[in-house]
Design a protein around this motif. Structure first.
Motif, PDB file in Angstrom:
ATOM      1  N   ILE A   7       0.555  -1.177   0.069  1.00 21.04           N
ATOM      2  CA  ILE A   7      -0.169   0.318   0.007  1.00 21.04           C
ATOM      3  C   ILE A   7       0.863   1.078  -0.187  1.00 21.04           C
ATOM      4  O   ILE A   7       0.592   2.604   0.518  1.00 21.04           O
ATOM      5  CB  ILE A   7      -1.105   0.080   1.227  1.00 21.04           C
TER       6      ILE A   7
ATOM      7  N   ASP B  50      -6.476 -12.207   7.010  1.00 21.99           N
ATOM      8  CA  ASP B  50      -6.264 -10.973   6.372  1.00 21.99           C
ATOM      9  C   ASP B  50      -7.281 -11.540   4.996  1.00 21.99           C
ATOM     10  O   ASP B  50      -7.226 -11.036   4.497  1.00 21.99           O
ATOM     11  CB  ASP B  50      -5.162 -10.669   6.484  1.00 21.99           C
TER      12      ASP B  50
ATOM     13  N   THR C  24      -3.453  -6.600  11.685  1.00 20.72           N
ATOM     14  CA  THR C  24      -3.462  -5.555  10.744  1.00 20.72           C
ATOM     15  C   THR C  24      -4.107  -4.174  10.945  1.00 20.72           C
ATOM     16  O   THR C  24      -3.822  -3.356  10.713  1.00 20.72           O
ATOM     17  CB  THR C  24      -4.032  -5.963   9.760  1.00 20.72           C
TER      18      THR C  24
ATOM     19  N   LEU D 219      -9.143   0.931  -0.050  1.00 16.93           N
ATOM     20  CA  LEU D 219      -8.651  -0.158   0.352  1.00 16.93           C
ATOM     21  C   LEU D 219      -9.807  -1.008   0.628  1.00 16.93           C
ATOM     22  O   LEU D 219      -9.576  -2.464   0.801  1.00 16.93           O
ATOM     23  CB  LEU D 219      -7.851  -0.185   1.745  1.00 16.93           C
TER      24      LEU D 219
ATOM     25  N   SER E  16      -9.970  -3.878  -1.709  1.00 18.69           N
ATOM     26  CA  SER E  16      -8.741  -5.061  -1.293  1.00 18.69           C
ATOM     27  C   SER E  16      -9.576  -6.335  -1.434  1.00 18.69           C
ATOM     28  O   SER E  16     -10.732  -6.289  -1.157  1.00 18.69           O
ATOM     29  CB  SER E  16      -8.120  -4.965  -0.418  1.00 18.69           C
TER      30      SER E  16
ATOM     31  N   LEU F  83      -6.481  -5.576   5.116  1.00 17.68           N
ATOM     32  CA  LEU F  83      -6.566  -4.174   4.375  1.00 17.68           C
ATOM     33  C   LEU F  83      -8.187  -3.464   4.357  1.00 17.68           C
ATOM     34  O   LEU F  83      -7.809  -1.872   4.079  1.00 17.68           O
ATOM     35  CB  LEU F  83      -5.929  -4.478   3.143  1.00 17.68           C
TER      36      LEU F  83
END
Length: 793
Positions: free
Chosen positions: A225, A383, A655, A723, A726, A731
């Motif tokens: 990113i 994630d 994250t 994002l 994503s 994210l």
């Protein structure tokens, strides 16, 4: 410490994270036809470059009687065209034998797993892993007729992560750029100014990517990113410069003069903001996780390069494109609308400051209450989108193989411990056995003469029994998670039963009674068969357990129980004269350590980020009082971030845990811009003897810097919100939290900052609450300075 333990373990067992899993499922799997398909697949897998070994139903080795009192290895299923009765017998072995159950097939035999072990230099280099994955997919595609074939395992998952990162980078960066350019067009309505901004962004991204290459940092989920962050921060400086350029043109200045004035006016505040942001990101360097420290360093460097691009590429682009003066000086609808909003802000902060502060307190209090509902559960592959193909592959591997992660109990001899005692005891045993030798009991007495082998401590019967006990303990205490714990004793028991016979096993137990006998029985068992459970030198051993992704709470509880058990066993072995070192490691333990390091260190890392912000604010603004004031509008939105996580059910994960530090760091941008310009304006007013320089400078700066602050805040928030597109759920949460928090931060800057300044009236540059210089009462005499009204205007 966990990484050092893991590295030590990997020196002896280097293939723990180098195995791809190819799982095959078909109704006729355990028939000659089904096995023929599997044999063809195994053959093609072995032909892939970089493959070290393939272990499937027709290539995995079993321990068998080699005749002449020897144990040898032979394929479990030597060929697919065996009689069906023989295949059924081999299937029973595969589904019940500890050497194969869950490793090769689950107990119901509904599928088989082919373990593809990569060469270490392939498994450790991303480009080679990606090449392997491409070849693996090509092979698997040719073998899907009549059967379901699923791939997974750590090498596969890592390369699939990189593919998602590449797709994400192209999509999210493109969308962020599109949104930013659209905002610039709405604000400035000049395609030449938008193109100048685009060229500057391109230079910023190019230089930042080059810096990553020079630093040797790889592409990973956070550094992916970086282009988006660079675009966002770059456009912040660009908007400030172009806004002041337009203002200078509107005042009737020529292009060259207006450009020079805009650059001179913006260079120092923009540098202060980039230094502040860079320092904040650089604080991530001290996080004990390489992924985050690399992101922090690369972003810090990128921030300084972004400033350099705006100081060089932007003025050159503006000069080269030469936007028409009338076009550049034109006030757009968006600008007029926001100017009206700024007047509303001024009325609110001057006439109803109590209402503004009260609303801020209520919102913050509600956010803190909502934060109490925030969860702290995390899965290693959290994630990933729950419905992504990679996630489905992982779940299939957990159902048919036991899991993609590995928990290992590493068994090492304590250096030099008890060696002298062992040698003395061994010598006496040999002498006693020789004196009492009976030809009629030759086999048993020769075995009894065998003593501990100091140079092969893993073969010591006490160590073998220890490994077997640990393996069975794991299976009994975690039956829903540990399907099969494999250890060296499993192989030795099978070899001993073949070598010594069932009668001896019933009489004297399942394990040989000396290390030398173990060495004799295992002499013809190849290293490739034992590579998960004992090292080449037979000094260290391991209990190897494939485990599923169980979540942090269960993972932490499991490891705590395991470590307590290992402490007890380690003490027991020491008391029995066989000191060993027992360590719980593997990717399972590493994952838990990463989570605990990040999440449990949240307050520490957040406190560090706040301390860095305060220090940098105080240095760049030249006043610790201004530094303290500048913190308030930046820290307040963090409560909103916590509250959003509680309301939306977003857990604290590796994250999302760094969202707080990044939000604080990027929010510093507008704050520094405001305070740097406020300080300059305040000192001018104070020297001119203005009766209330705090109020005049605070409101004047609000109108001067408010427009570019708001535009950059919208651009920053919109950029991070991209994002949401994503493929990584982590994210998406990351972008949502930062986007909303930074948008809230600009309102804190616009509403709270003027109120704080006008209420607290901080001492700046020696000037007190009413502008009188503390060290020279006459310095600010009105008659010695230009009229305050003229200067303010």
């Amino acid at each position: 410490e966990a990484k050092r333990d893991y590295d030590r373990y990997k020196e002896h067992f280097p293939y723990e994270d180098a195995r791809a899993l190819v799982m095959v499922q078909a109704p006729d799997l355990w028939t000659p036809t089904g096995l023929a398909r599997v044999a063809a697949l195994e053959r093609d897998l072995r032909a892939i470059p970089g493959v070290h070994r393939v272990e499937g139903p027709l290539s995995v080795d079993d321990l068998v009687d080699g005749g002449d009192e020897t144990v040898v290895t032979a394929p479990l299923i030597p060929r697919p065209d065996l009689p069906q009765s023989e295949i059924d017998a081999r299937r029973r072995t595969a589904t019940t034998d500890p050497l194969f159950r869950w490793q090769l097939t689950p107990p119901d035999g509904r599928s088989v797993t082919i373990r593809v072990t990569l060469e270490r230099e392939v498994a450790s280099v991303e480009a080679r892993r990606s090449a392997f994955l491409h070849a693996l997919r090509t092979v698997v595609a040719r073998h899907r007729d009549g059967q379901r074939v699923v791939i997974s395992g750590l090498p596969v998952i890592r390369s699939e992560y990189v593919e998602i990162i590449e797709r994400d980078k192209n999509v999210t960066s493109g969308l962020a750029l599109l949104v930013i350019l659209l905002l610039l067009w709405i604000t400035f309505r000049s395609w030449k100014e938008v193109l100048a901004a685009l060229l500057t962004i391109g230079v910023s991204v190019l230089w930042s990517r080059g810096a990553m290459g020079i630093l040797g940092y790889p592409e990973q989920i956070l550094t992916s990113i970086l282009p988006t962050v660079v675009m966002i921060i770059s456009i912040s400086d660009t908007v400030h410069i172009l806004t002041y350029y337009k203002q200078a043109l509107a005042e009737g200045k020529g292009r060259r003069e207006a450009l020079v004035e805009a650059m001179a006016d913006s260079a120092w505040p923009c540098l202060l903001t980039e230094v502040t942001i860079a320092a904040g990101f650089l604080s991530l360097w001290f996080v004990d996780i390489r992924l985050i420290s690399q992101f922090g360093v690369s972003t810090a460097v990128a921030m300084l390069l972004t400033w350099a691009a705006n100081m060089t590429a932007l003025p050159l682009a503006v000069w080269w494109l030469r936007p028409a003066a009338a076009e550049a000086a034109r006030t757009t609808v968006a600008e007029r609308g926001f100017r009206a909003f700024l007047h509303f802000v001024e009325r609110a902060v001057t006439r109803r400051p109590g209402v503004v502060v009260g609303c801020a307190v209520l919102i913050t209090g509600g956010a803190v209450y909502a934060a109490s509902r925030m969860g702290m559960e995390y899965y290693a592959f959290d994630d990933l989108d729950p419905d992504s193909p990679v996630q489905r592959e992982i779940r299939f591997a957990e159902a048919t193989h036991g899991g993609c992660m590995a928990l290992a109990v590493f068994i090492e001899p304590e250096q030099g411990a008890a060696t002298g005692r062992a040698k003395a005891r061994d010598g006496q045993q040999e002498a006693d056995a020789e004196a009492a030798f009976d030809p009629d009991r030759a086999f048993e007495q020769l075995a009894e003469q065998a003593s501990s082998t100091p140079d092969k401590p893993a073969y010591d019967p006490r160590v073998l029994a220890l490994g077997a006990g640990i393996a069975r303990w794991l299976e009994q205490h975690f039956p829903d998670k540990v399907k099969n714990a494999v250890c060296l004793a499993d192989y030795v028991k099978k070899a001993h039963r073949i070598y010594a016979g069932e009668d001896v096993v019933r009489e004297r137990g399942p394990l040989p009674w000396s290390a030398s006998l173990v060495a004799q029985e295992m002499l013809n068992v190849g290293d490739h068969v034992l590579q998960d459970v004992v090292d080449f030198d037979r000094r260290t051993s391991a209990v190897f357990v494939p485990v599923p992704d169980v979540g942090t709470s269960r993972q932490e509880a499991m490891l705590a129980e395991v470590r307590r058990m290992l402490d007890r066993e380690q003490e027991r072995m020491r008391n029995e004269g066989m000191p060993v070192r027992l360590t719980a490691t593997g990717m399972f333990a590493i994952g838990d350590d990463i989570y605990q390091t990040l999440v449990n260190g949240l307050l520490e890392s957040l406190g560090g980020a706040i301390a860095v912000s305060l220090l940098v604010f105080s240095v760049v603004l030249g006043s610790w009082r201004l530094g303290l004031l500048a913190l308030v509008p930046n820290v307040t939105p963090l409560a909103l971030t916590f509250g959003m996580m509680g309301l939306l059910g977003i857990d604290l994960t590796p994250t999302t845990v760094i969202v707080f530090s990044i939000t604080l760091v990027i929010a510093d941008d507008d704050t520094v811009q405001y305070f740097a310009r406020f300080k300059q304006r305040f000192l001018e007013l104070a020297r001119a003897g203005h009766p209330d320089p705090h109020r005049e400078a605070a409101l004047g700066t609000l109108h001067e810097a408010g427009l570019p602050m708001f535009i950059t805040a919208v651009a920053v928030s919109a950029g991070f919100l991209m994002l949401l597109f994503s493929e990584f759920e982590g994210l998406r949460n990351f972008g949502l939290l930062i986007g909303v928090s930074l948008f809230a931060a600009v309102f804190a800057d616009l509403f709270l900052t003027p109120i704080l300044i006008m209420t607290l009236r901080p001492r700046i540059g020696g000037y007190g609450s009413r502008g009188a210089a503390a060290d020279d009462p006459g310095l600010g005499a009105p008659e010695a300075q230009p009229p305050a009204g003229d200067l303010a205007s």
